[in-house]
Design a protein around this motif. Structure first.
Motif, PDB file in Angstrom:
ATOM      1  N   SER A 127       0.813  -1.219   0.000  1.00  0.00           N
ATOM      2  CA  SER A 127       0.000   0.000   0.000  1.00  0.00           C
ATOM      3  C   SER A 127       0.847   1.270   0.000  1.00  0.00           C
ATOM      4  N   SER A 128       2.143   1.126   0.230  1.00  0.00           N
ATOM      5  CA  SER A 128       3.027   2.291   0.222  1.00  0.00           C
ATOM      6  C   SER A 128       4.241   1.998  -0.647  1.00  0.00           C
ATOM      7  N   PHE A 129       5.015   3.034  -0.911  1.00  0.00           N
ATOM      8  CA  PHE A 129       6.239   2.847  -1.686  1.00  0.00           C
ATOM      9  C   PHE A 129       7.406   3.322  -0.852  1.00  0.00           C
ATOM     10  N   PRO A 130       8.473   2.588  -0.725  1.00  0.00           N
ATOM     11  CA  PRO A 130       8.649   1.263  -1.318  1.00  0.00           C
ATOM     12  C   PRO A 130       7.806   0.209  -0.603  1.00  0.00           C
ATOM     13  N   VAL A 131       7.589  -0.885  -1.304  1.00  0.00           N
ATOM     14  CA  VAL A 131       6.828  -1.992  -0.742  1.00  0.00           C
ATOM     15  C   VAL A 131       7.542  -2.487   0.508  1.00  0.00           C
TER      16      VAL A 131
END
Length: 120
Positions: free
Chosen positions: A72-76
């Motif tokens: 759901s965010s970067f980086p995984v």
């Protein structure tokens, strides 16, 4: 050796470089918690990201490690922790340590050190 031997099958994955140290690093700490890939890599020191990823995937396949991925965010965010089976294996590894301290390795610091807090 018989390829069907339980010991041979077990040593196939446990004897690979870094495997036991990865299990031990996942176990260490005040409490059992999830550890990020980058955290494990930093704790390990000289392991390459490629080898760490391979070993974690193998340990997951053996049912010793659980992986959870947060995309759901970067980086995984990829996190790991021991399974019940992995925790039990670490207890066997600690018994090997105690055997080594008794019979093979003189290390007073290690003898009195709490393994969960070990920084070696």
């Amino acid at each position: 050796m018989n390829p069907e031997c339980t010991l041979c099958k077990t040593m196939d994955y446990l004897s690979k470089k870094w495997t036991i140290i990865i299990l031990f690093e996942l176990w260490k700490g005040e409490e059992q918690k999830w550890k990020r890939f980058s955290e494990i890599e930093a704790l390990m020191g000289h392991i390459s990201p490629k080898i760490l990823a391979e070993r974690l995937k193998e340990l997951e396949g053996e049912g010793l490690v659980i992986n959870r991925v947060d995309a759901s965010s970067f980086p995984v965010k990829s996190e790991y922790r021991l399974t019940e089976s992995g925790e039990e294996l670490v207890e066997a590894i600690r018994q090997i340590k105690y055997w080594a301290l008794k019979w093979k390795v003189h290390n007073d610091v290690c003898m009195i050190q709490n393994c969960r807090k070990c920084t070696f």
